[in-house]
Scaffold this motif. Structure first.
Motif, PDB file in Angstrom:
ATOM      1  N   ARG A  59      -9.446   8.799 -23.047  1.00  0.00           N
ATOM      2  CA  ARG A  59     -10.830   8.493 -22.407  1.00  0.00           C
ATOM      3  C   ARG A  59     -11.582   6.864 -23.291  1.00  0.00           C
ATOM      4  O   ARG A  59     -11.494   6.159 -22.544  1.00  0.00           O
ATOM      5  CB  ARG A  59     -12.024   9.156 -22.775  1.00  0.00           C
ATOM      6  CG  ARG A  59     -12.065  10.388 -21.837  1.00  0.00           C
ATOM      7  CD  ARG A  59     -12.953  11.140 -21.984  1.00  0.00           C
ATOM      8  NE  ARG A  59     -13.152  12.208 -21.036  1.00  0.00           N
ATOM      9  CZ  ARG A  59     -12.896  12.660 -19.472  1.00  0.00           C
ATOM     10  NH1 ARG A  59     -12.804  11.394 -19.121  1.00  0.00           N
ATOM     11  NH2 ARG A  59     -12.583  13.443 -19.259  1.00  0.00           N
ATOM     12  N   GLU A 104      -8.278  13.868 -25.995  1.00  0.00           N
ATOM     13  CA  GLU A 104      -8.907  13.780 -24.445  1.00  0.00           C
ATOM     14  C   GLU A 104      -9.939  12.519 -24.969  1.00  0.00           C
ATOM     15  O   GLU A 104      -9.740  11.781 -23.833  1.00  0.00           O
ATOM     16  CB  GLU A 104      -9.134  14.457 -23.962  1.00  0.00           C
ATOM     17  CG  GLU A 104     -10.167  14.671 -22.664  1.00  0.00           C
ATOM     18  CD  GLU A 104     -11.027  15.686 -21.767  1.00  0.00           C
ATOM     19  OE1 GLU A 104     -12.017  16.022 -21.168  1.00  0.00           O
ATOM     20  OE2 GLU A 104     -10.701  16.988 -22.432  1.00  0.00           O
ATOM     21  N   GLU A 105     -10.589  13.183 -25.900  1.00  0.00           N
ATOM     22  CA  GLU A 105     -11.447  11.806 -26.490  1.00  0.00           C
ATOM     23  C   GLU A 105     -10.974  10.150 -26.401  1.00  0.00           C
ATOM     24  O   GLU A 105     -11.612   9.282 -26.155  1.00  0.00           O
ATOM     25  CB  GLU A 105     -11.990  11.838 -27.686  1.00  0.00           C
ATOM     26  CG  GLU A 105     -13.071  10.720 -28.687  1.00  0.00           C
ATOM     27  CD  GLU A 105     -13.793  11.539 -29.715  1.00  0.00           C
ATOM     28  OE1 GLU A 105     -14.319  10.672 -30.569  1.00  0.00           O
ATOM     29  OE2 GLU A 105     -13.889  12.701 -29.572  1.00  0.00           O
ATOM     30  N   VAL A 125      -8.802   4.699 -22.103  1.00  0.00           N
ATOM     31  CA  VAL A 125      -9.018   4.437 -20.310  1.00  0.00           C
ATOM     32  C   VAL A 125      -9.718   2.838 -20.249  1.00  0.00           C
ATOM     33  O   VAL A 125      -9.757   1.936 -19.494  1.00  0.00           O
ATOM     34  CB  VAL A 125      -8.492   5.438 -19.670  1.00  0.00           C
ATOM     35  CG1 VAL A 125      -9.444   4.948 -18.380  1.00  0.00           C
ATOM     36  CG2 VAL A 125      -7.802   6.182 -19.285  1.00  0.00           C
ATOM     37  N   ALA A 126     -11.053   3.596 -21.065  1.00  0.00           N
ATOM     38  CA  ALA A 126     -12.193   2.421 -20.666  1.00  0.00           C
ATOM     39  C   ALA A 126     -11.783   0.791 -21.884  1.00  0.00           C
ATOM     40  O   ALA A 126     -12.290  -0.190 -21.197  1.00  0.00           O
ATOM     41  CB  ALA A 126     -13.366   3.066 -22.010  1.00  0.00           C
ATOM     42  N   GLU A 149      -8.942   8.756 -13.477  1.00  0.00           N
ATOM     43  CA  GLU A 149      -9.606   9.791 -13.679  1.00  0.00           C
ATOM     44  C   GLU A 149      -8.889  10.694 -14.667  1.00  0.00           C
ATOM     45  O   GLU A 149      -7.894  10.444 -14.548  1.00  0.00           O
ATOM     46  CB  GLU A 149      -9.709  10.949 -12.128  1.00  0.00           C
ATOM     47  CG  GLU A 149     -10.229  12.703 -12.403  1.00  0.00           C
ATOM     48  CD  GLU A 149      -9.489  13.428 -11.212  1.00  0.00           C
ATOM     49  OE1 GLU A 149     -10.212  14.439 -11.643  1.00  0.00           O
ATOM     50  OE2 GLU A 149      -9.699  12.711 -10.048  1.00  0.00           O
ATOM     51  N   ILE A 150      -9.576  11.949 -15.715  1.00  0.00           N
ATOM     52  CA  ILE A 150      -8.677  12.451 -16.291  1.00  0.00           C
ATOM     53  C   ILE A 150      -9.213  13.740 -16.177  1.00  0.00           C
ATOM     54  O   ILE A 150     -10.201  14.278 -16.071  1.00  0.00           O
ATOM     55  CB  ILE A 150      -8.921  11.901 -18.160  1.00  0.00           C
ATOM     56  CG1 ILE A 150      -8.785  10.438 -18.097  1.00  0.00           C
ATOM     57  CG2 ILE A 150      -8.536  12.694 -19.097  1.00  0.00           C
ATOM     58  CD1 ILE A 150      -9.698   9.716 -18.896  1.00  0.00           C
TER      59      ILE A 150
END
Length: 294
Positions: free
Chosen positions: A23, A19-20, A26-27, A34-35
């Motif tokens: 994120r 998940e990290e 995505v950045a 949205e995650i």
């Protein structure tokens, strides 16, 4: 409106920090999304809500089972599916040319284009790769039991399950109705139904050259002894099949599989269910929009 990225907490093999990493990717890609990281059963509910809201895309992160469940929700809609291949094999992503590196796969959501592909269905259950009756579902059930009880890796559990399934070797008597017309009775240890044509010969075995041909890939392994079945599979892998090894049915868009049993164990995209007989297979041409690399 933001796109939605659904990560299956219990699916795939990407590690605890996935998940990290998503994120961060995505950045880096400058993606507006949205995650959400949820348990497997929640993935379909989130995908349904995103489809009904008309989100610009829904990305599914997990193994092929996770991708398949989300694809089943989005098929027939205008909301495209994006694939984050976080599983062990990632067949669907491979056949679409989607990168296996997570950061590269996330970047495709920003730079890729929409491609319509086929999906298949059995008794209302959509699948993106393949479905099988016979030995393979038994292997999957054995593999899942080993993973839960013994904590074995998916690959090791499948090797053990394969050996044990050969010991429990048996045939199924099936009645096939092809494209609502032709009928045939077969006695087989394995019926395979693929979403589009699968290659058999190494090194391309298990791969598909197209996902928009609008046809099912139907293969029936002929009745064999244990040794004969193994030999037939090996001959197929090296391109030396014999007429008594397997039946390959061409130009199939609908297939009905009837049995004297009320229910059959069916493996669909790597997950096994007991479905009511008869089994009704069909192809849905270009029913799913997928985001793929340019």
């Amino acid at each position: 409106m933001q796109g939605l990225i659904i990560l299956n907490k219990g699916g795939g093999s990407a590690g605890d920090d996935v998940e990290e990493r998503v994120r961060a990717a995505v950045a880096d890609a400058g993606l507006d999304a949205e995650i959400c990281a949820v348990e497997g059963a929640e993935c379909a509910r989130r995908a349904t809500a995103a489809r009904d809201d008309g989100r610009p895309f829904v990305a599914a992160g997990g193994g092929d089972g996770t991708i398949s469940s989300v694809a089943g929700i989005l098929a027939g809609s205008e909301v495209p599916l994006a694939v984050l291949p976080l599983g062990t094999l990632n067949h669907f992503a491979r056949d679409l040319g989607i990168p296996t590196e997570l950061e590269e796969a996330v970047a495709v959501l920003k730079t890729g284009h929409h491609r319509p592909v086929d999906v298949a269905e059995v008794n209302g259950r959509v699948f993106i790769n393949n479905s099988a009756v016979g030995l393979y579902p038994l292997m999957v059930l054995d593999r899942e039991a080993q993973q839960k009880r013994l904590g074995r890796s998916k690959k090791l559990a499948m090797l053990v399950a394969g050996a044990r399934t050969l010991v429990r070797f048996r045939h199924h008597r099936l009645r096939l109705t092809i494209n609502d017309a032709e009928q045939a009775s077969v006695n087989t240890p394995l019926l395979f139904v693929g979403n589009n044509d699968y290659a058999l010969v190494l090194p391309e075995a298990g791969k598909r050259q197209t996902l928009d041909d609008g046809r099912l890939c139907v293969m029936v392994l002929r009745s064999q002894s244990r040794a004969g079945m193994v030999a037939a599979i090996l001959r197929a892998l090296v391109g030396r099949t014999r007429d008594d090894d397997l039946i390959r049915l061409d130009d199939v868009t609908r297939l009905r599989v009837a049995s004297s049993r009320s229910h059959l164990a069916v493996a669909t995209d790597g997950e096994t269910e007991h479905l009511e007989s008869p089994l009704d297979y069909r192809i849905w041409p270009k029913a799913l929009q997928v985001i793929v690399p340019q």
